[in-house]
Design a protein around this motif. Structure first.
Motif, short mmCIF file in Angstrom:
data_model
loop_
_atom_site.label_atom_id
_atom_site.label_comp_id
_atom_site.label_asym_id
_atom_site.label_seq_id
_atom_site.Cartn_x
_atom_site.Cartn_y
_atom_site.Cartn_z
N SER A 1 1.66 5.42 -1.30
CA SER A 1 1.10 6.68 -1.77
C SER A 1 1.67 7.09 -3.13
O SER A 1 1.16 8.02 -3.76
CB SER A 1 1.36 7.81 -0.76
OG SER A 1 0.43 7.76 0.29
N ALA B 1 0.87 -1.18 0.00
CA ALA B 1 0.00 0.00 0.00
C ALA B 1 0.90 1.23 0.00
O ALA B 1 1.50 1.56 1.02
CB ALA B 1 -0.92 0.01 1.21
N ASP C 1 -7.34 5.27 2.47
CA ASP C 1 -7.83 4.70 1.21
C ASP C 1 -6.99 3.55 0.66
O ASP C 1 -7.53 2.54 0.22
CB ASP C 1 -7.94 5.80 0.14
CG ASP C 1 -8.90 6.90 0.53
OD1 ASP C 1 -9.04 7.18 1.73
OD2 ASP C 1 -9.51 7.51 -0.37
N VAL C 2 -5.64 3.72 0.65
CA VAL C 2 -4.82 2.65 0.07
C VAL C 2 -4.91 1.37 0.89
O VAL C 2 -4.91 0.26 0.34
CB VAL C 2 -3.34 3.07 -0.10
CG1 VAL C 2 -3.18 4.05 -1.24
CG2 VAL C 2 -2.75 3.62 1.18
N VAL D 1 -1.50 -1.65 -4.18
CA VAL D 1 -2.37 -0.48 -4.29
C VAL D 1 -1.50 0.77 -4.23
O VAL D 1 -0.62 0.89 -3.37
CB VAL D 1 -3.43 -0.46 -3.17
CG1 VAL D 1 -4.36 0.75 -3.34
CG2 VAL D 1 -4.23 -1.75 -3.16
N GLU E 1 -9.64 -4.82 0.61
CA GLU E 1 -10.70 -5.24 -0.31
C GLU E 1 -10.18 -6.22 -1.36
O GLU E 1 -10.79 -7.27 -1.63
CB GLU E 1 -11.29 -4.01 -0.99
CG GLU E 1 -12.41 -4.31 -1.97
CD GLU E 1 -12.90 -3.05 -2.68
OE1 GLU E 1 -13.75 -3.19 -3.58
OE2 GLU E 1 -12.44 -1.94 -2.35
N ARG F 1 -8.39 -0.27 0.28
CA ARG F 1 -8.41 -0.92 -1.02
C ARG F 1 -7.60 -2.21 -1.00
O ARG F 1 -8.00 -3.22 -1.60
CB ARG F 1 -7.87 0.04 -2.08
CG ARG F 1 -7.85 -0.55 -3.49
CD ARG F 1 -9.22 -0.91 -3.98
NE ARG F 1 -9.18 -1.34 -5.38
CZ ARG F 1 -10.06 -2.16 -5.93
NH1 ARG F 1 -11.08 -2.64 -5.22
NH2 ARG F 1 -9.96 -2.50 -7.20
N ASP G 1 -4.45 5.14 -7.45
CA ASP G 1 -5.56 4.19 -7.58
C ASP G 1 -6.76 4.59 -6.73
O ASP G 1 -7.84 4.02 -6.89
CB ASP G 1 -5.12 2.78 -7.12
CG ASP G 1 -4.04 2.18 -7.98
OD1 ASP G 1 -3.94 2.55 -9.17
OD2 ASP G 1 -3.28 1.33 -7.48
N VAL G 2 -6.56 5.51 -5.81
CA VAL G 2 -7.58 5.81 -4.80
C VAL G 2 -7.83 7.32 -4.72
O VAL G 2 -7.00 8.11 -5.19
CB VAL G 2 -7.17 5.28 -3.41
CG1 VAL G 2 -7.09 3.76 -3.42
CG2 VAL G 2 -5.84 5.89 -2.97
N PRO G 3 -8.95 7.74 -4.12
CA PRO G 3 -9.25 9.18 -4.07
C PRO G 3 -8.27 10.02 -3.27
O PRO G 3 -7.99 11.15 -3.64
CB PRO G 3 -10.65 9.21 -3.41
CG PRO G 3 -11.24 7.87 -3.70
CD PRO G 3 -10.08 6.92 -3.67
#
Length: 222
Positions: free
Chosen positions: A109, A107, A145-146, A132, A152, A149, A136-138
């Motif tokens: 940034s 994960a 978020d990372v 991730v 998930e 995700r 890839d994320v908002p």
């Protein structure tokens, strides 16, 4: 019980900070900005956040996204020429985790094009089920978020996972996602040293990570 470990990349999987400094310095020089004053502000932050601040404070016409892409382009070339190696003890730790039944993820940034380059140059790609990245994320770290995700993609719940992070920003992201977090403190320059206040444990050698993780999950079983 399914078990997962999610690793930050920069500073954890490999000592990439000198390479980030080199790429940032090169772009600041190209923009004719004060390197000595601005470069230290880039540490442990997302590049888009950093460049947005540089643009505001210096009246630049570029966007943060444009400068971020430019820097990642420089950084990837630096990585490819660097002979970058994994953190000492990391491959041994990843192998032990996999043999013990853990699913591993990254994960970060940083943008995917750069993360992919680092994983390929270091030979680490094979260890990870999911990767991730910040684009890839908002929202980047310290937003969760990372990590959310990554959970998930792995089909994991937060209580089944442990994060390994080297910055207070990353630890904040992992904790916001509900993960137990191990801080990896390998910084030699005191001005960049992190507080690790909210990490459940702190290690100074990557070889310390596996025993801590194994002990944590044994406690959860008891």
């Amino acid at each position: 019980m399914a078990k997962f470990v999610v690793f930050d990349m920069d500073g954890v999987l490999a000592d990439t900070e000198p390479l980030h400094c080199e790429s940032c310095r090169a772009l600041l020089e190209k923009l004719h900005l004060d390197v000595a004053a601005i470069l230290p502000k880039a540490y442990a932050r997302s590049k888009r956040e950093f460049w947005a601040e540089v643009i505001r404070e210096n009246g630049l016409l570029s966007t943060a996204d444009e400068l971020t892409r430019q820097e990642f382009g420089l950084l990837i070339e630096i990585v490819k020429k660097s002979g970058l190696r994994p953190t000492a003890g990391l491959c041994e730790t990843l192998q032990k985790l996999r043999e013990a039944g853990f699913t591993l993820a990254v994960a970060s940034s940083s943008d995917r094009v750069y993360v992919r380059a680092v994983l390929e140059v270091t030979g680490l790609k094979k260890y990870f089920t999911a990767v991730v990245c910040g684009n890839d994320v908002p929202a980047a770290k310290p937003a969760p978020d990372v990590y959310l995700r990554a959970l998930e993609l792995c089909g994991a719940k937060a209580e089944q996972a442990i994060a390994v992070e080297d910055s207070d920003t990353g630890i904040a992201a992992a904790k916001a996602a509900g993960l137990y977090c191990i801080g990896y403190d390998a910084v030699s320059d005191e001005k960049f040293r992190q507080k690790f206040t909210f990490a459940e444990a702190v290690v100074h050698d990557m070889r310390e990570v596996f025993p801590l993780i194994a002990a944590h999950f044994e406690e959860k079983k008891a």
